[in-house]
Design a protein around this motif. Structure first.
Motif, PDB file in Angstrom:
ATOM      1  N   ILE A 227     106.876  -2.774 -29.092  1.00  0.00           N
ATOM      2  CA  ILE A 227     108.332  -2.648 -28.922  1.00  0.00           C
ATOM      3  C   ILE A 227     109.045  -2.861 -30.250  1.00  0.00           C
ATOM      4  CG2 ILE A 227     110.362  -3.731 -27.876  1.00  0.00           C
ATOM      5  CD1 ILE A 227     108.597  -4.204 -25.371  1.00  0.00           C
TER       6      ILE A 227
ATOM      7  N   GLU B 130     115.123  -0.977 -21.241  1.00  0.00           N
ATOM      8  CA  GLU B 130     114.405  -0.381 -20.105  1.00  0.00           C
ATOM      9  C   GLU B 130     112.895  -0.599 -20.243  1.00  0.00           C
ATOM     10  OE1 GLU B 130     115.567   3.670 -20.117  1.00  0.00           O
ATOM     11  OE2 GLU B 130     117.461   3.310 -19.047  1.00  0.00           O
ATOM     12  N   TRP B 131     112.397  -0.402 -21.462  1.00  0.00           N
ATOM     13  CA  TRP B 131     110.982  -0.647 -21.725  1.00  0.00           C
ATOM     14  C   TRP B 131     110.616  -2.071 -21.316  1.00  0.00           C
ATOM     15  CZ3 TRP B 131     106.316   0.188 -24.592  1.00  0.00           C
ATOM     16  CH2 TRP B 131     106.017   1.524 -24.816  1.00  0.00           C
ATOM     17  N   GLU B 132     111.371  -3.021 -21.851  1.00  0.00           N
ATOM     18  CA  GLU B 132     111.058  -4.430 -21.603  1.00  0.00           C
ATOM     19  C   GLU B 132     111.193  -4.777 -20.125  1.00  0.00           C
ATOM     20  OE1 GLU B 132     113.881  -5.872 -24.522  1.00  0.00           O
ATOM     21  OE2 GLU B 132     112.219  -6.654 -25.719  1.00  0.00           O
TER      22      GLU B 132
ATOM     23  N   ARG C 204     104.000   3.846 -20.600  1.00  0.00           N
ATOM     24  CA  ARG C 204     104.236   2.699 -21.483  1.00  0.00           C
ATOM     25  C   ARG C 204     102.979   1.850 -21.639  1.00  0.00           C
ATOM     26  NH1 ARG C 204     110.373   2.077 -18.970  1.00  0.00           N
ATOM     27  NH2 ARG C 204     111.117   3.942 -20.075  1.00  0.00           N
TER      28      ARG C 204
ATOM     29  N   ARG D 172     106.575   6.315 -15.653  1.00  0.00           N
ATOM     30  CA  ARG D 172     107.055   5.697 -16.905  1.00  0.00           C
ATOM     31  C   ARG D 172     106.226   4.466 -17.239  1.00  0.00           C
ATOM     32  NH1 ARG D 172     112.330   6.435 -14.405  1.00  0.00           N
ATOM     33  NH2 ARG D 172     113.319   8.321 -15.225  1.00  0.00           N
TER      34      ARG D 172
ATOM     35  N   HIS E 118     117.416   1.846 -24.292  1.00  0.00           N
ATOM     36  CA  HIS E 118     116.046   2.334 -24.116  1.00  0.00           C
ATOM     37  C   HIS E 118     115.051   1.190 -24.298  1.00  0.00           C
ATOM     38  CE1 HIS E 118     113.002   5.321 -23.664  1.00  0.00           C
ATOM     39  NE2 HIS E 118     112.505   5.164 -24.873  1.00  0.00           N
ATOM     40  N   ALA E 119     115.263   0.358 -25.295  1.00  0.00           N
ATOM     41  CA  ALA E 119     114.380  -0.788 -25.515  1.00  0.00           C
ATOM     42  C   ALA E 119     114.457  -1.745 -24.332  1.00  0.00           C
ATOM     43  CB  ALA E 119     114.771  -1.500 -26.802  1.00  0.00           C
TER      44      ALA E 119
ATOM     45  N   THR F 169     100.955   3.732 -24.121  1.00  0.00           N
ATOM     46  CA  THR F 169     101.424   3.574 -25.500  1.00  0.00           C
ATOM     47  C   THR F 169     100.891   2.287 -26.111  1.00  0.00           C
ATOM     48  OG1 THR F 169     103.446   4.819 -25.026  1.00  0.00           O
ATOM     49  CG2 THR F 169     103.478   3.372 -26.958  1.00  0.00           C
TER      50      THR F 169
ATOM     51  N   TRP G 112     114.183   4.245 -31.561  1.00  0.00           N
ATOM     52  CA  TRP G 112     114.835   4.519 -30.287  1.00  0.00           C
ATOM     53  C   TRP G 112     116.323   4.767 -30.479  1.00  0.00           C
ATOM     54  CZ3 TRP G 112     111.743   0.042 -27.723  1.00  0.00           C
ATOM     55  CH2 TRP G 112     110.517   0.541 -27.273  1.00  0.00           C
TER      56      TRP G 112
ATOM     57  N   THR H  13     110.830  -2.816 -17.393  1.00  0.00           N
ATOM     58  CA  THR H  13     109.751  -2.298 -16.551  1.00  0.00           C
ATOM     59  C   THR H  13     108.446  -3.058 -16.785  1.00  0.00           C
ATOM     60  OG1 THR H  13     109.298  -0.581 -18.216  1.00  0.00           O
ATOM     61  CG2 THR H  13     110.687   0.035 -16.345  1.00  0.00           C
TER      62      THR H  13
ATOM     63  N   ARG I 296     111.213   0.043 -31.917  1.00  0.00           N
ATOM     64  CA  ARG I 296     112.635  -0.192 -31.698  1.00  0.00           C
ATOM     65  C   ARG I 296     113.545   0.575 -32.672  1.00  0.00           C
ATOM     66  NH1 ARG I 296     114.862  -4.384 -28.838  1.00  0.00           N
ATOM     67  NH2 ARG I 296     112.928  -5.588 -28.987  1.00  0.00           N
TER      68      ARG I 296
END
Length: 383
Positions: free
Chosen positions: A102, A117-119, A164, A160, A114-115, A167, A109, A121, A106
């Protein structure tokens, strides 16, 4: 092909595109794949046995970093230690790896949202399940345990989450912490379609393969069909290679099978090591051989029909297609076997043409392949 140079340079590592292995000092090599990806590997003797240790991908791991790691590994080995164990001790948990990914991503992005949302989920769906596990200990079954509860109800979110996880795992591969992405291709045979229909080429979890073999053995199928099924699973070959197999392709003394190039997609003669159990299957088949020269003939003396093993799986409610057992083998090899990624790819015939030639295959690689297939057979017998 291995290329010998006096010493690698950062410029060479950055610009080289010809597939092969390029040597440096202390057993360090830069492996350039046909796809263009580049990996640092080190060949090193540990307790008298030559082994191959992955040091990460280039350019995530620089030449200087790879040299430093190779020197430290050799020092550990010369002192009687195990650099493989030493390298594993510094492997991060999934949550630690995700935090690093991340931070790296970061700046690229488009927004802070967006960051977030990543964290969000990862914290909600992933960390409670696998956040505390080291990235090298996470398998396909662990990823499936994260995704299956939300796969139908929240399919877009699940996709998603899978992306992730993938990734983070790709970053882990690049850093040399593991050799595959358990959220990648292997998941395709585990996850159902969103509409609930099965995939075209399903595969069994490897823990269920031994039961499938036992079901076939106890079935009313003809003996050549039973033996062909087990041989297919034991060798992790394609159905199109096993069905027309002939006795003159086998070396019983050397426990090897030479598959003619006409049956291989790579158009190369391919020498396959056979496990002890695979040889037992062949000897059982030879007891009832006919005059056709085929190892697994049909009652008409011709190769078994392409659909016969698929029909058998359906009749016995085995939730897989014959070629799907290659995926089962691959998942087992990546999660349970202690072999380099290259050995698994060779066993599945997914190497470059230069590596695929039987005469060019390094004897150590062929030996490791044989050990892998014996371990797979032992696993199926003991499971």
């Amino acid at each position: 092909m291995t290329h010998h140079r006096e010493k690698l340079t950062e410029e060479f590592a950055r610009t080289v595109t010809v597939p092969g292995k390029y040597r440096d000092a202390h057993g360090l090599m830069l492996r350039v794949m046909p796809s263009g990806s580049k990996q640092w590997v080190q060949r090193i003797a540990v307790h008298g046995r030559r082994r191959e240790l992955g040091l990460g991908g280039y350019p995530l791991v620089s030449l200087a970093e790879a040299r430093k790691a190779a020197f430290n590994n050799r020092r550990i080995a010369r002192g009687g230690g195990d650099p493989f164990a030493a390298n594993r001790s510094g492997i991060p948990t999934f949550q630690e790896a995700a935090d690093k990914v991340i931070e790296i991503r970061r700046p690229s992005w488009s927004s802070a949202k967006h960051a977030a949302e990543w964290e969000a989920t990862l914290h909600r769906y992933v960390f409670p399940q696998i956040g505390g596990k080291r990235v090298d200990q996470i398998g396909t079954s662990d990823v499936a345990a994260v995704l299956m509860p939300i796969w139908h109800e929240k399919n877009q979110t699940a996709r998603r989450v899978r992306q992730r996880i993938g990734t983070v795992m790709k970053w882990s591969v690049g850093r040399g912490h593991r050799q595959d992405n358990p959220a990648g291709e292997a998941m395709d045979s585990v996850l159902p379609r969103h509409d609930g229909t099965p995939r075209r080429r399903p595969a069994l979890p490897y823990a269920e393969v031994a039961d499938a073999i036992q079901s076939v053995r106890c079935s009313a199928a003809a003996r050549p069909i039973k033996l062909a099924f087990e041989f297919l699973v034991l060798t992790a070959r394609n159905l199109g290679e096993v069905r027309p197999a002939r006795w003159d392709e086998f070396n019983f003394e050397g426990a090897e099978w030479s598959i003619p190039d006409m049956r291989l997609a790579a158009n190369q003669n391919w020498r396959v090591p056979l496990s002890t159990r695979a040889m037992e299957v062949l000897r059982e088949a030879r007891e009832n051989s006919d005059t056709s020269g085929l190892v697994f003939p049909s009652p008409t003396g011709r190769p078994l029909a392409d659909s016969r093993l698929s029909e058998l799986c359906r009749e016995l409610n085995i939730q897989a297609v014959p070629n799907g057992f290659r995926s089962s083998f691959r998942a087992w090899a990546m999660e349970q076997a202690n072999v380099p990624y290259t050995v698994v790819e060779v066993a599945l015939a997914r190497t470059s043409k230069s590596e695929a030639r039987a005469g060019d295959m390094h004897s150590d690689l062929f030996h490791r392949w044989r050990e892998l297939m014996n371990d797979w057979a032992d696993y199926l017998v003991s499971a």
